[in-house]
Design a protein around this motif. Structure first.
Motif, short mmCIF file in Angstrom:
data_model
loop_
_atom_site.label_atom_id
_atom_site.label_comp_id
_atom_site.label_asym_id
_atom_site.label_seq_id
_atom_site.Cartn_x
_atom_site.Cartn_y
_atom_site.Cartn_z
N THR A 160 0.83 -1.20 0.00
CA THR A 160 0.00 0.00 0.00
C THR A 160 0.87 1.25 0.00
O THR A 160 0.63 2.21 -0.75
N TYR A 161 1.92 1.23 0.83
CA TYR A 161 2.83 2.38 0.91
C TYR A 161 3.52 2.62 -0.44
O TYR A 161 3.60 3.75 -0.92
N LEU A 162 3.99 1.53 -1.05
CA LEU A 162 4.68 1.66 -2.34
C LEU A 162 3.73 2.22 -3.41
O LEU A 162 4.12 3.07 -4.22
N LEU A 163 2.49 1.75 -3.37
CA LEU A 163 1.52 2.23 -4.36
C LEU A 163 1.36 3.74 -4.24
O LEU A 163 1.33 4.47 -5.23
N ARG A 164 1.30 4.23 -2.98
CA ARG A 164 1.14 5.67 -2.75
C ARG A 164 2.36 6.44 -3.28
O ARG A 164 2.23 7.52 -3.85
N MET A 165 3.55 5.88 -3.08
CA MET A 165 4.78 6.53 -3.55
C MET A 165 4.87 6.56 -5.07
O MET A 165 5.46 7.46 -5.67
N LEU A 166 4.32 5.51 -5.71
CA LEU A 166 4.61 5.29 -7.13
C LEU A 166 3.49 5.73 -8.05
O LEU A 166 3.69 5.83 -9.27
N LYS A 167 2.30 6.03 -7.47
CA LYS A 167 1.15 6.19 -8.34
C LYS A 167 1.25 7.43 -9.23
O LYS A 167 0.58 7.48 -10.28
N ASP A 168 2.09 8.39 -8.88
CA ASP A 168 2.15 9.62 -9.67
C ASP A 168 3.25 9.60 -10.73
O ASP A 168 3.45 10.59 -11.45
N PHE A 169 4.02 8.51 -10.81
CA PHE A 169 5.03 8.43 -11.87
C PHE A 169 4.30 8.29 -13.21
O PHE A 169 3.45 7.42 -13.37
N PRO A 170 4.64 9.14 -14.19
CA PRO A 170 3.93 9.08 -15.47
C PRO A 170 4.25 7.78 -16.20
O PRO A 170 5.39 7.33 -16.22
N GLY A 171 3.23 7.16 -16.76
CA GLY A 171 3.43 5.97 -17.59
C GLY A 171 3.85 4.74 -16.85
O GLY A 171 4.29 3.76 -17.45
N LEU A 172 3.72 4.76 -15.52
CA LEU A 172 4.16 3.60 -14.75
C LEU A 172 2.94 2.84 -14.22
O LEU A 172 2.07 3.41 -13.58
N SER A 173 2.90 1.56 -14.51
CA SER A 173 1.82 0.77 -13.94
C SER A 173 2.35 -0.03 -12.76
O SER A 173 3.46 -0.57 -12.80
N VAL A 174 1.60 -0.04 -11.66
CA VAL A 174 2.00 -0.76 -10.46
C VAL A 174 1.06 -1.94 -10.27
O VAL A 174 -0.16 -1.75 -10.22
N THR A 175 1.60 -3.15 -10.22
CA THR A 175 0.76 -4.33 -10.06
C THR A 175 1.15 -5.08 -8.79
O THR A 175 2.21 -4.87 -8.21
N ARG A 176 0.26 -5.99 -8.40
CA ARG A 176 0.50 -6.77 -7.18
C ARG A 176 0.27 -8.24 -7.53
O ARG A 176 -0.61 -8.56 -8.33
N LEU A 177 1.06 -9.14 -6.97
CA LEU A 177 0.83 -10.58 -7.20
C LEU A 177 -0.59 -10.93 -6.83
O LEU A 177 -1.14 -10.41 -5.86
N ALA A 178 -1.21 -11.84 -7.59
CA ALA A 178 -2.57 -12.27 -7.30
C ALA A 178 -2.61 -13.07 -6.00
O ALA A 178 -1.71 -13.85 -5.71
N SER A 179 -3.68 -12.86 -5.22
CA SER A 179 -3.94 -13.73 -4.08
C SER A 179 -5.07 -14.67 -4.47
O SER A 179 -5.94 -14.32 -5.27
N GLY A 180 -5.09 -15.85 -3.93
CA GLY A 180 -6.16 -16.79 -4.24
C GLY A 180 -5.79 -18.17 -3.76
O GLY A 180 -4.92 -18.34 -2.92
N LEU A 181 -6.48 -19.17 -4.31
CA LEU A 181 -6.26 -20.53 -3.86
C LEU A 181 -4.90 -21.03 -4.35
O LEU A 181 -4.56 -20.85 -5.52
#
Lengths: 203, 203
Positions: A157-178
């Motif tokens: 969550t912290y990283l997403l907040r830091m990174l969300k304003d970089f232009p052209g950068l997509s931030v993804t997270r590993l999928a959770s599930g079974l």
């Protein structure tokens, strides 16, 4: 109580993760029975790690050189950076053979109760890496692969907040599930809930 | 594959009993994260064992001196010798605090398929010990404490044959039966059979 040197070795071994006094004792007597050949090999391997292993100046992975094997490999995709907590996580992801980008090791996860805040992690180094890409190169995706537990989620969550304003950068997270090969009825509610909310469209 | 020195260390660690590749990897990364202090301590303990631990000239136990701690202790009863397969068995028996005699380490058990016959064990040394007691001292009991498995039982039978003609010497074997704290219904037939045939008269 064992003879002095043996007890010392058992004490040292028992401090290692996954080994208790019983396991440490078993290893100590195994080494004693080995006529020193195995002790010599183990000491040489330990000395080699102590003297020759450093950390990659780019990503923070363990390295036998200035750059780790991955950062030194020109064939790896520089546009994707997978952010992990520890070097061992890199090897877990490498084993999947699903990722051909670079890595960034944080050195842990946010855990204020243990005194680990953003400044204790290698987050500044990640931001610098994003800002200092050589001309013509650009990071297009940051995959946040911190552990799926409280600290790892907080770090994501912290990283997403830091990174969300970089232009052209997509931030993804590993999928959770079974987990694959698992059994639905034995999944805990949290995991099953994540699997439901993250369900994928098939047709 | 890890960087060379790390892989070497993991390979060496994975050879230790009770550690597989996963456990070895966990320990290697734990040591890497420890800034060399722990590696130094572990190497010192290993070197100390390699250089300072020998075997007791009397009983074959591990020792930091010519005699082990037990053979060097004048308060121990010299009339009883407990025969064990390995030094670690001595420490298991010492923990019971039920035995105040001396020990004799065979260095294994009879196992013809692995090429271990009477000559590979320290049986001759045991007979010599019995024959060379100082004046006025006599061994009155040999407790055979080899493991309760095929090899240990065969070794016990062999020792009994070697020792039965010594005058005034009683040869005993550790009792077999139900483990304390165990549950009768979960005991295997062999153990339960031994418990029955070895039953004790209470009144």
């Amino acid at each position: 109580m064992y003879e002095g040197p043996i007890q010392d070795l058992i004490d040292q071994l028992a401090k290692l993760p996954g080994l208790g006094p019983k396991g440490a004792q078993r290893i100590a007597f195994h080494l004693l029975a080995g006529e020193n050949v195995e002790i010599d090999r183990l000491m040489a391997a330990l000395g080699h790690v102590r003297d020759d292993v450093t950390f990659c100046s780019e990503c923070g992975n363990v390295a036998a050189d200035k750059l780790c094997r991955i950062c030194g490999d020109a064939r790896r995709d520089v546009t994707k950076i997978c952010v992990v907590e520890e070097p061992k996580d890199i090897y877990a992801i490498e084993r999947t053979k699903e990722f051909d980008g670079r890595y960034h090791v944080l050195g842990g996860a946010l855990d204020p109760l243990s005194g680990i805040g953003p400044d204790q992690l290698r987050i500044r180094e990640l931001l610098r890496r994003l800002g200092e890409m050589p001309d013509g190169q650009e990071v297009s995706e940051i995959i946040v692969a911190t552990d799926p537990n409280t600290e790892g989620e907080a770090t994501a969550t912290y990283l997403l907040r830091m990174l969300k304003d970089f232009p052209g950068l997509s931030v993804t997270r590993l999928a959770s599930g079974l987990p694959m090969g698992g059994d639905l009825e034995f999944a805990d509610e949290l995991t099953l809930g994540r699997a439901l909310s993250g369900r994928r469209v098939l047709v």
